[in-house]
Design a protein around this motif. Structure first.
Motif, PDB file in Angstrom:
ATOM      1  N   LEU A  20     -11.537   7.112 -11.424  1.00  0.00           N
ATOM      2  CA  LEU A  20     -10.292   7.781 -11.036  1.00  0.00           C
ATOM      3  C   LEU A  20      -9.104   6.829 -11.179  1.00  0.00           C
ATOM      4  N   LEU A  21      -9.235   5.607 -10.706  1.00  0.00           N
ATOM      5  CA  LEU A  21      -8.131   4.643 -10.797  1.00  0.00           C
ATOM      6  C   LEU A  21      -7.789   4.317 -12.252  1.00  0.00           C
ATOM      7  N   PRO A  71       0.804  -1.227   0.000  1.00  0.00           N
ATOM      8  CA  PRO A  71       0.000   0.000   0.000  1.00  0.00           C
ATOM      9  C   PRO A  71       0.836   1.276   0.000  1.00  0.00           C
ATOM     10  N   ARG A  72       0.448   2.177  -0.898  1.00  0.00           N
ATOM     11  CA  ARG A  72       1.086   3.499  -0.973  1.00  0.00           C
ATOM     12  C   ARG A  72       0.092   4.630  -0.785  1.00  0.00           C
ATOM     13  N   PRO A 111       0.569   6.542 -14.249  1.00  0.00           N
ATOM     14  CA  PRO A 111       0.760   5.148 -13.841  1.00  0.00           C
ATOM     15  C   PRO A 111       1.776   4.968 -12.715  1.00  0.00           C
ATOM     16  N   GLU A 112       2.653   5.922 -12.515  1.00  0.00           N
ATOM     17  CA  GLU A 112       3.637   5.796 -11.431  1.00  0.00           C
ATOM     18  C   GLU A 112       2.981   5.736 -10.061  1.00  0.00           C
ATOM     19  N   TYR A 113       1.738   6.213  -9.939  1.00  0.00           N
ATOM     20  CA  TYR A 113       1.068   6.200  -8.649  1.00  0.00           C
ATOM     21  C   TYR A 113       0.372   4.883  -8.332  1.00  0.00           C
ATOM     22  N   ILE A 114       0.134   4.063  -9.322  1.00  0.00           N
ATOM     23  CA  ILE A 114      -0.582   2.815  -9.034  1.00  0.00           C
ATOM     24  C   ILE A 114       0.295   1.581  -9.139  1.00  0.00           C
ATOM     25  N   LYS A 115       1.571   1.756  -9.390  1.00  0.00           N
ATOM     26  CA  LYS A 115       2.477   0.595  -9.462  1.00  0.00           C
ATOM     27  C   LYS A 115       2.861   0.146  -8.084  1.00  0.00           C
TER      28      LYS A 115
END
Length: 155
Positions: free
Chosen positions: A142-143, A116-117, A151-155
């Protein structure tokens, strides 16, 4: 206070008043196995938090349940089961007024599930009772947008 009040309170249907900020802190605390983060508006500062003294096993069970709320066919957050990112989430609705034709729909959660981030909380006010997707649709959109644009936020 009657025994019936205890029953409906245990599922969040009675005397609870919470803000989206409080609920995103809950999602974050679940994702981090007990770090209740103090909200801040300044980036780059070290996070301040208090540690919730609950066993890792309890957090594991709750987090697995939140993930299954997304992955199971009868989960209330199944709209968030998308290939772009693994999400753990919990949803809720609050019926409004005497006629109960409108609801406030909300969802909390975090992603990616395995590491989790980010935590989220979203509230959609005064939606139609017949809307079976509610806040989930907004979170899902949103996702998916993030997967294509950041995409850097969901990796």
């Amino acid at each position: 206070w009657r025994i019936g009040d205890t029953y409906i309170s245990s599922i969040g249907q009675y005397g609870f008043l919470v803000t989206p900020i409080q609920m995103v802190r809950v999602a974050s605390a679940l994702a981090t196995e007990g770090k209740l983060i103090k909200p801040t508006i300044f980036q780059g500062r070290p996070l301040k938090y208090t540690k919730i003294n609950i066993s890792k096993e309890i957090f594991r069970v709750v987090n697995e349940g939140m993930r299954r709320g997304v992955t199971d066919s009868d989960g209330t957050a199944r709209a968030l089961n998308i290939p772009e990112v693994t999400v753990a989430a919990k949803t809720g609705t609050a019926e409004l007024g005497v006629s109960k034709k409108l609801v406030n729909s909300w969802g909390i959660g975090y992603f990616p599930y395995e590491n989790p981030r980010f935590a989220f909380a979203l509230v959609m006010e005064k939606g139609s009772r017949e809307n079976s997707v509610g806040a989930n649709l907004v979170i899902r959109n949103l996702l998916i947008w993030m997967a294509g644009n950041t995409p850097e936020y969901i990796k």
